[in-house]
Design an enzyme around this catalytic site. Structure first.
Site, short mmCIF file in Angstrom:
data_model
loop_
_atom_site.label_atom_id
_atom_site.label_comp_id
_atom_site.label_asym_id
_atom_site.label_seq_id
_atom_site.Cartn_x
_atom_site.Cartn_y
_atom_site.Cartn_z
CB SER A 180 -0.92 0.01 1.22
OG SER A 180 -1.84 1.07 1.15
CG HIS A 194 -4.65 5.05 -1.53
ND1 HIS A 194 -5.77 4.36 -1.92
CD2 HIS A 194 -4.11 4.35 -0.51
CE1 HIS A 194 -5.91 3.28 -1.15
NE2 HIS A 194 -4.92 3.25 -0.30
N GLY A 343 -4.72 -2.19 16.29
CA GLY A 343 -3.49 -1.76 15.62
C GLY A 343 -2.92 -0.49 16.22
NE ARG A 344 3.36 3.30 16.32
CZ ARG A 344 4.25 3.96 15.60
NH1 ARG A 344 4.51 3.57 14.36
NH2 ARG A 344 4.86 4.99 16.09
CD GLU A 346 1.10 8.72 16.03
OE1 GLU A 346 1.45 9.25 14.96
OE2 GLU A 346 0.40 9.29 16.87
CB SER A 347 0.69 2.20 11.93
OG SER A 347 1.98 2.14 12.49
#
Length: 384
Positions: A180, A194, A343-344, A346-347
Site C-alpha cells: 500500500s 493512493h 493496531g497502532r 500512529e500507523s
C-alpha cells in the site's frame, strides 16, 4: 486506505500496507531519514502484553535486513504457493515504484524491516521532506493474526461470509499480505495518489483479493485524468472488459464523503472480495494493476511538479486535504478495521497529510478553477 507522518530528525512514522488498518497491524518505530544513497532507520520497542489476536505495533522485532520471505513455509490447509507469490509480487512492485519516485524527487526513501515471533512482518519505506513530495510511503506487510468477526465484517464488502466455519463470537484466524502507498506532493497542481493491493485468507479456507489505485487532484487537468484512467482501463480490459466500468464505479461510490455529498478525489479503480474466478487469474490481474502505478501516476507528477501556484491555490490544496482526512477518519474501511483489531494508532492514521485546512462555510467562487473541480467531485465523470 486511510492512515498517518515530521519531516526532520527523528520521527515516529509508519507507512501504508494493505488497507490502512493492516498498516496499523504492521507497526514500526521511530525513523531517521536517510540522505544521499543510504537508507537508515532504527526502532525502539517496549515490552508490553500483546493484544488479543497476538498482533499490535509493539509485537514486532526490528531487523537489519528483511529475510528472503516473511511467510511461514508450512501452514496446514493454507495456499502457501499463493501467499509466497503474492509477497514476491509486492516486493518487486515496491522496488519498482520507490525507485521511480526517488528518481523524480531526488531524495531516498528510508527503510525499516521487522518480523514477528508468530510469523510475518514487513518492509516499510518512507520519503519525508522531499523536493517534490511532502510525504510518500510505500509499505509491504505480511500479517498472521486473528480478528473479531465484527472487524472482519468492517474490512470487507461481504464480511459475514468471511467468517465461514466459525461460531458466533469466535475470533477468526487470518493471513494477509499487501502493498500500500500514499503520495502527497508539495505542488497543488500535482495530485495525491493512493494504491493498495492485498490478498486475504482465513484458516476456514476462505480467500479473496482486493485493491485499487485512485487519484486525488486539487485542480482539474482533463488530460491527466484521461491518462490516469486510460492506463487502468487498458490493464482492466486485458483481463475482463467488464472490470473497468465496474471497478471505476465502485471507486466513485467507495470514496464518497457522504456528509459532504462529494468524492475524496477523482477515483480510479477499486475492488474487494474478488474470488469469482481462479486465484491465479486474479493474481495476474492484481500484479498488472500494481505494476501500472508508475505509468499511470509518475508522468503526471513530472508534468505538474514545477508549476507556478499562488498562496490561494496552496490553501485550496490544504482544504482538499481536509476532505481527505474526513473520509479516512469517518468512512475508510481499513481505518475502521485497524481500530477494531488493536493496531497502532500512529500507523492507522499514517495516510493523513502533514497539513490540512478547514474554512468555515467556504464555497468556491463561481466560474473559478476550484468550482470546476468541485463539480467533478459532486458529479463523477467518465474520463475515458
Amino acid at each position: 486506505g486511510g492512515h498517518p507522518y515530521s519531516p526532520v530528525g527523528e520521527m515516529t512514522i509508519s507507512v501504508a500496507v494493505l488497507t490502512v488498518g493492516l498498516m496499523g497491524l504492521s507497526g514500526n518505530g521511530p525513523w531517521i531519514r536517510g540522505g544521499g544513497e543510504s537508507r537508515v532507520s532504527h526502532s525502539r520497542m517496549q515490552a508490553t502484553k500483546a493484544p488479543a489476536g497476538g498482533i499490535g505495533w509493539d509485537t514486532h522485532k526490528a531487523i537489519d535486513a528483511p529475510p528472503e520471505t516473511l511467510c511461514r513455509p508450512d501452514d496446514a490447509n493454507a495456499n502457501t504457493e499463493m501467499r509466497s507469490k503474492f509477497e514476491q509480487m509486492c516486493r518487486d512492485a515496491q522496488n519498482k515504484i520507490c525507485a521511480a519516485i526517488e528518481e523524480v524527487d531526488g531524495t531516498k526513501f528510508s527503510e525499516d524491516a521487522w518480523t514477528r515471533e508468530g510469523g510475518g512482518g514487513g518492509i516499510s519505506r518512507v520519503l519525508s521532506g522531499g523536493n517534490v513530495f511532502e510525504k510518500a510511503g510505500c509499505s509491504l506487510s505480511v500479517v498472521y493474526g486473528s480478528m473479531p468477526q465484527e472487524a472482519l465484517a468492517s474490512a470487507t464488502e461481504r464480511g459475514v461470509d468471511r467468517a465461514k466455519g466459525y461460531k458466533e463470537g469466535e475470533r477468526v484466524p487470518f493471513f494477509a499480505c499487501g502493498l500500500s502507498s500514499v503520495m502527497h506532493p508539495r505542488n497543488p497542481m500535482a495530485p495525491t495518489m493512493h494504491f493498495n493491493y492485498r490478498y486475504f485468507e482465513t484458516d476456514g479456507g476462505v480467500w479473496w483479493f482486493g485493491g485499487g489505485t485512485d487519484i486525488t487532484p486539487s485542480y482539474l487537468f482533463e488530460e491527466d485524468m484521461k491518462h490516469f484512467h486510460g492506463t487502468y482501463k487498458e490493464v482492466c480490459d486485458k483481463h475482463d472488459k467488464e472490470f473497468y466500468p465496474k471497478f471505476k464505479k465502485w471507486a466513485d461510490e467507495y470514496f464518497l464523503i457522504k456528509h459532504r455529498g462529494e468524492t475524496r478525489g477523482l477515483g480510479g479503480i477499486f475492488f474487494d472480495d474478488l474470488n469469482d474466478r481462479p486465484a491465479d487469474t486474479i493474481f495476474e490481474f492484481s500484479k498488472d494493476c500494481a505494476n501500472a502505478v508508475v505509468d499511470a501516476y509518475v508522468p503526471i507528477v513530472k508534468k505538474r511538479k514545477d508549476s507556478d501556484f499562488t498562496q490561494k491555490e496552496k490553501e485550496w490544496q490544504q482544504m482538499r486535504r481536509g476532505r481527505y482526512v474526513e473520509f479516512n477518519l469517518v468512512y475508510d474501511r481499513g481505518t475502521i478495521f485497524g481500530l477494531k483489531t488493536g493496531g497502532r494508532i500512529e500507523s492507522i492514521l499514517m495516510s493523513l497529510p502533514e497539513t490540512s485546512r478547514w474554512e468555515y462555510c467556504h464555497e468556491p467562487e463561481e466560474g473559478s478553477k476550484e468550482a470546476e473541480i468541485m463539480d467533478a467531485f459532486k458529479n463523477p465523470r467518465e474520463w475515458v
